[in-house]
Each structure stands twice: as structure tokens, then as C-alpha cells.
Design a protein around this motif. Structure first.
Motif, short mmCIF file in Angstrom:
data_model
loop_
_atom_site.label_atom_id
_atom_site.label_comp_id
_atom_site.label_asym_id
_atom_site.label_seq_id
_atom_site.Cartn_x
_atom_site.Cartn_y
_atom_site.Cartn_z
N ALA A 45 0.83 -1.21 0.00
CA ALA A 45 0.00 0.00 0.00
C ALA A 45 0.87 1.26 0.00
CB ALA A 45 -0.93 -0.02 1.21
N ARG A 46 1.92 1.24 0.78
CA ARG A 46 2.83 2.40 0.81
C ARG A 46 3.51 2.59 -0.55
NH1 ARG A 46 5.91 1.25 6.56
NH2 ARG A 46 4.39 2.24 7.95
N ALA A 47 3.92 1.49 -1.16
CA ALA A 47 4.56 1.58 -2.47
C ALA A 47 3.62 2.15 -3.52
CB ALA A 47 5.06 0.20 -2.91
N ALA A 48 2.31 1.95 -3.29
CA ALA A 48 1.31 2.51 -4.20
C ALA A 48 0.92 3.94 -3.84
CB ALA A 48 0.07 1.61 -4.19
N GLY A 49 1.57 4.48 -2.79
CA GLY A 49 1.32 5.87 -2.43
C GLY A 49 0.20 6.09 -1.43
N LEU A 50 -0.28 5.02 -0.80
CA LEU A 50 -1.36 5.18 0.18
C LEU A 50 -0.78 5.57 1.54
CD1 LEU A 50 -3.66 2.13 -0.69
CD2 LEU A 50 -3.73 4.47 -1.58
N PRO A 51 -1.44 6.46 2.27
CA PRO A 51 -0.94 6.93 3.58
C PRO A 51 -1.34 5.98 4.71
CG PRO A 51 -2.93 8.13 3.02
CD PRO A 51 -2.67 7.19 1.86
N VAL A 52 -0.66 4.85 4.83
CA VAL A 52 -1.03 3.83 5.82
C VAL A 52 0.17 3.49 6.69
CG1 VAL A 52 -2.79 2.85 4.29
CG2 VAL A 52 -0.48 1.91 4.27
N THR A 53 -0.13 3.06 7.90
CA THR A 53 0.93 2.59 8.81
C THR A 53 0.66 1.17 9.31
OG1 THR A 53 -0.20 3.60 10.71
CG2 THR A 53 1.48 4.92 9.59
N GLU A 54 -0.60 0.72 9.23
CA GLU A 54 -0.94 -0.64 9.66
C GLU A 54 -2.05 -1.18 8.79
OE1 GLU A 54 -3.93 0.60 13.33
OE2 GLU A 54 -1.82 0.15 13.76
N ILE A 55 -2.30 -2.48 8.92
CA ILE A 55 -3.23 -3.17 8.03
C ILE A 55 -4.63 -2.61 8.12
CG2 ILE A 55 -3.71 -4.98 9.72
CD1 ILE A 55 -3.50 -5.42 5.88
N GLU A 56 -5.06 -2.19 9.30
CA GLU A 56 -6.42 -1.67 9.45
C GLU A 56 -6.61 -0.39 8.63
OE1 GLU A 56 -10.33 -1.37 10.28
OE2 GLU A 56 -8.99 -3.10 10.49
N ASP A 57 -5.53 0.38 8.44
CA ASP A 57 -5.63 1.57 7.59
C ASP A 57 -6.00 1.19 6.16
OD1 ASP A 57 -4.81 3.04 9.80
OD2 ASP A 57 -2.69 3.02 9.20
N VAL A 58 -5.45 0.08 5.68
CA VAL A 58 -5.78 -0.39 4.34
C VAL A 58 -7.24 -0.82 4.28
CG1 VAL A 58 -5.13 -1.98 2.47
CG2 VAL A 58 -3.39 -1.17 4.08
N HIS A 59 -7.71 -1.52 5.32
CA HIS A 59 -9.11 -1.94 5.36
C HIS A 59 -10.04 -0.74 5.33
CE1 HIS A 59 -7.68 -5.80 7.62
NE2 HIS A 59 -7.51 -5.90 6.31
N VAL A 60 -9.71 0.28 6.10
CA VAL A 60 -10.56 1.47 6.18
C VAL A 60 -10.64 2.15 4.82
CG1 VAL A 60 -10.77 3.79 7.16
CG2 VAL A 60 -10.23 1.85 8.64
N ALA B 116 -6.37 -12.41 7.95
CA ALA B 116 -6.33 -12.18 6.51
C ALA B 116 -7.66 -12.52 5.86
CB ALA B 116 -5.21 -13.00 5.87
N PHE B 117 -8.43 -13.41 6.50
CA PHE B 117 -9.75 -13.80 5.99
C PHE B 117 -10.89 -13.10 6.73
CE2 PHE B 117 -6.94 -17.54 5.43
CZ PHE B 117 -6.90 -17.56 4.05
N THR B 118 -10.72 -12.87 8.03
CA THR B 118 -11.85 -12.40 8.83
C THR B 118 -11.94 -10.89 8.97
OG1 THR B 118 -10.58 -12.65 10.88
CG2 THR B 118 -11.88 -14.54 10.16
N ASP B 119 -10.81 -10.17 8.84
CA ASP B 119 -10.85 -8.72 9.07
C ASP B 119 -11.41 -7.94 7.89
OD1 ASP B 119 -9.93 -9.02 11.59
OD2 ASP B 119 -8.03 -7.95 11.32
N TYR B 120 -11.38 -8.52 6.71
CA TYR B 120 -11.98 -7.87 5.53
C TYR B 120 -12.73 -8.93 4.74
CZ TYR B 120 -12.52 -4.58 1.65
OH TYR B 120 -13.05 -3.74 0.69
N PRO B 121 -13.90 -9.36 5.26
CA PRO B 121 -14.62 -10.50 4.66
C PRO B 121 -15.14 -10.25 3.25
CG PRO B 121 -15.93 -9.45 6.40
CD PRO B 121 -14.57 -8.85 6.47
#
Length: 392
Positions: free
Chosen positions: A275-290, A332-337
């Protein structure tokens, strides 16, 4: 100090059969227990008497039929008020500590960052001290056993090699036993998660005893598999299967470092790096989910690509084991169903069997807690009277 090797199975010992009947179907009468276990009524009577003396079960006189005479007409159930076990799941980043009653229910839980110390012994001593303080909150209840679920390879005596943590021959069992003053069982965490499926799913217990099989596939910060058949989790002599190095093939967003390896590609850390390599402002996996939930196209594509890579790997591994069921566990399966249909489609398109039965673990987001609890209760569920004698 007693460090045990977990059995991770549905035990066939008479006392274990009666205890399991009480856990799954209690309160129940002795003749019902005989029918459910296949034991003679005289054997059931002996086991019930021994389990009552040990305090692991209790009678319910308030539920006796009107006019009933004699103890065989008193139903019995698991004693959930007097005993606890302590479960510890040591993760790469986070360690969870739980207490469980004899029904495997979580009574209390905390999470701590996995301590970073100069040696594995120092890290384990810090975890043990946290577990000791936490379990001491339940005054008046006897703590019978501790269980540790951890990645890597678990050897005799609870000695662990854990490459991600940089541990080699780490004395996990000994240090935790000394810290808590309890007998300890130590198991590989994915095998422990598979064992938890046998414990927490009453509906599956009968099919397990009838020799059905399942492949347990776990993914979060680490990836791993375990195989269970006939109510027993298979533990290879050389340790659990290692799949983190499996090739992933070409990826679009994932694996910006181009390692080509499964764990580096689909782990939570790997997703954040992509996600960071794609330019997204994230620090943890939940940021990507949001971001994905809020409609960010790149975040969604990253998570869907992760799902496809996992699904292809699951399909290939399933073709090797050919299980009756596939159980998916881990965040990996349950946090973003929302990506589960993508996983299922990739499994179907990859596997030679187009009708794989794929299901998500009943443990959900508590899978690490349930795994540690299964290890902490393993000795009691396998041979309850011997386990209680060891803690006397």
C-alpha cells in the motif's frame, strides 16, 4: 516443572469421553452419557464418580426428575466455577494472554506487544510475568494448566525454533512453567488452531470421530497449514509444514520488493508495504481496510489481489491433502470479509476439484485466543484425571 507435548486429538480414554459428553451435552444423566460415549453404564458410573471427586464435574440435584431416587438420576455437567487454564499465543508482533474455563470459554483476555529483549529467555520471562499477574486476578479459582501456541517448530520439552523472531532452541516450555508455577503444554500455533476447531465445534465432533478430515489454512502475519483426520491433528516428526516460501507468481500491487514468496507477499506487513509503495498513507493493516471500505480503488485491489494469491495457494495445497473440508483461519480472511468470494473463486479455478467445501473458522477474530485455550486444555481433555493429579 512439567512440560507436556500436546496430543491435539479427541481422546478415547473413558474419563475423557465422559468429560466431553458433559461439555458438549450437559447437564445429562448417566444412561445418556453411556449412549453418547458407547461405554457401559458401569464404566460411566466409575468415571463419573472419579470426575466428581476430582471436582471437574458437578451434579445438578435441582434438575433431577420428580420422585427420582439415587444418584444415577442426578444429571451432571462440567464444573465451570472452580477451575481455570491460562492460554498464551505468542505472535510476531502481538502476544495474547487469556484465561479459560473448562468449557473452553474465554473468561478474560489481554493483549500486549510481544516484548523485544536481548534473548528469548528474557522475552519469555516478561510474557510469563504478564501472564502470572493476569491470572492472579481470579482469586478463589484454581488454575490447572498453561498452554502456549507459537509459530515455528516446537520440539520435545517445549523448545522452539522461530525464524521470524530469531529464536533457536528457545526454552519456551521451561521458562513459562517456571514463571507461572504450572504444568505447561506448547504447540505450533496453526496446529493449535486446528485443534481448537475440534474443541469449539460440537456439530463437527461426530464427523471427526467418523474419520472425516479437514485442512486448516491460516494467514495473518504468518501463513501455515495443518491437517486433521479422524479427530486428530497430524503433527509431523519434522515439525509443521512450512509454506511461507511458496512461489506466488506474478503480482501487480503486491510484493514490491519482488521476493516472489508467499509470506512476504500476503502477510499484514507485506500488505502495508504494498500500500505504501502505491502511495497510500497507511501505517498498519487496518488503515488499508478502512481505505478499501471507504471506496479507495487501490486499497481494494491490493486486498483482492491478496485474496487471489491466497486462494490459488489454498487450492494447490488442498489438491495435495485432498481433505473433506477446508477451514480458513486468521485475520487475513476475517478482518476484511468482502474478499472471501474472491478467495473461494480462486480456490475453485486452481484446484482439480471444483467443489471444495471451504468455510471460515468459527473462531473468527479470536482464533489466536481459541488456539491458546485449546493447548491449555489439551491435557485435561485428553486424560482429565491424570492432568488433575499432576497439578495437585
Amino acid at each position: 516443572m512439567h512440560v507436556a507435548t500436546p496430543h491435539l486429538e479427541l481422546s478415547t480414554k473413558p474419563a475423557a469421553l465422559v468429560l466431553r459428553a458433559a461439555r458438549l451435552s450437559g447437564p445429562l444423566f448417566r444412561d445418556d452419557a453411556a449412549e453418547r460415549t458407547g461405554l457401559s453404564i458401569s464404566t460411566v458410573n466409575r468415571q463419573v464418580g472419579a470426575l466428581l471427586r476430582a471436582g471437574l464435574i458437578r451434579e445438578r440435584a435441582d434438575l433431577a426428575p420428580a420422585g427420582a431416587i439415587g444418584r444415577p438420576r442426578l444429571p451432571f455437567e462440567i464444573n465451570v466455577t472452580d477451575f481455570l487454564t491460562v492460554g498464551i499465543h505468542i505472535g510476531y508482533k502481538v502476544t495474547s494472554i487469556t484465561t479459560h474455563d473448562l468449557l473452553h470459554r474465554v473468561v478474560g483476555a489481554i493483549q500486549i506487544p510481544t516484548p523485544v529483549a536481548e534473548s528469548p529467555e528474557a522475552t519469555l520471562a516478561a510474557i510469563g510475568a504478564s501472564a502470572r499477574r493476569f491470572s492472579a486476578r481470579w482469586t478463589g479459582r484454581r488454575v490447572l494448566w498453561a498452554g502456549v501456541a507459537i509459530g515455528g517448530r516446537v520440539g520435545t520439552g517445549g523448545v522452539v525454533d522461530h525464524p521470524r523472531l530469531g529464536w533457536q532452541a528457545a526454552p519456551v516450555g521451561r521458562v513459562i512453567a517456571e514463571s507461572l508455577g504450572l504444568p505447561v503444554s506448547v504447540a505450533s500455533h496453526v496446529e493449535a488452531m486446528a485443534a481448537a476447531e475440534l474443541v469449539v465445534n460440537p456439530d463437527d465432533a461426530k464427523s471427526a470421530e467418523e474419520k472425516s478430515s479437514f485442512l486448516y489454512f491460516y494467514a495473518r502475519e504468518m501463513v501455515g497449514v495443518a491437517f486433521s483426520v479422524g479427530g486428530t491433528v497430524h503433527t509431523p516428526t519434522a515439525g509443521p509444514p512450512v509454506i511461507g516460501h511458496f512461489p506466488t507468481g506474478t503480482t501487480e500491487h503486491l510484493d514490491p520488493a519482488r521476493t516472489g514468496e508467499l509470506e512476504a507477499t500476503v502477510s499484514d506487513t507485506g500488505i502495508v508495504e504494498a500500500a505504501r509503495a502505491a502511495g497510500l498513507p497507511v501505517t498498519e493493516i487496518e488503515d488499508v481496510h478502512v481505505l478499501a471500505r471507504d471506496g479507495d480503488v487501490i486499497a481494494r485491489e491490493i486486498l483482492e489481489e491478496r485474496a487471489r494469491v491466497l486462494g490459488r495457494t489454498i487450492g494447490l495445497v488442498a489438491d495435495i491433502f485432498n481433505p473433506d473440508h477446508i477451514i480458513l483461519g486468521g485475520q487475513a480472511f476475517t478482518d476484511y470479509p468482502a474478499t472471501l468470494p474472491v478467495v473461494a473463486k480462486a480456490v475453485r479455478e486452481t484446484s482439480v476439484s471444483p467443489r471444495r467445501d471451504v468455510r471460515v473458522s468459527h473462531s473468527g477474530a479470536t482464533v489466536q485466543q481459541q488456539a491458546a485455550g485449546a493447548v491449555s486444555l489439551d491435557a485435561i481433555y485428553n486424560d482429565p484425571l491424570e492432568a488433575v493429579n499432576l497439578t495437585a
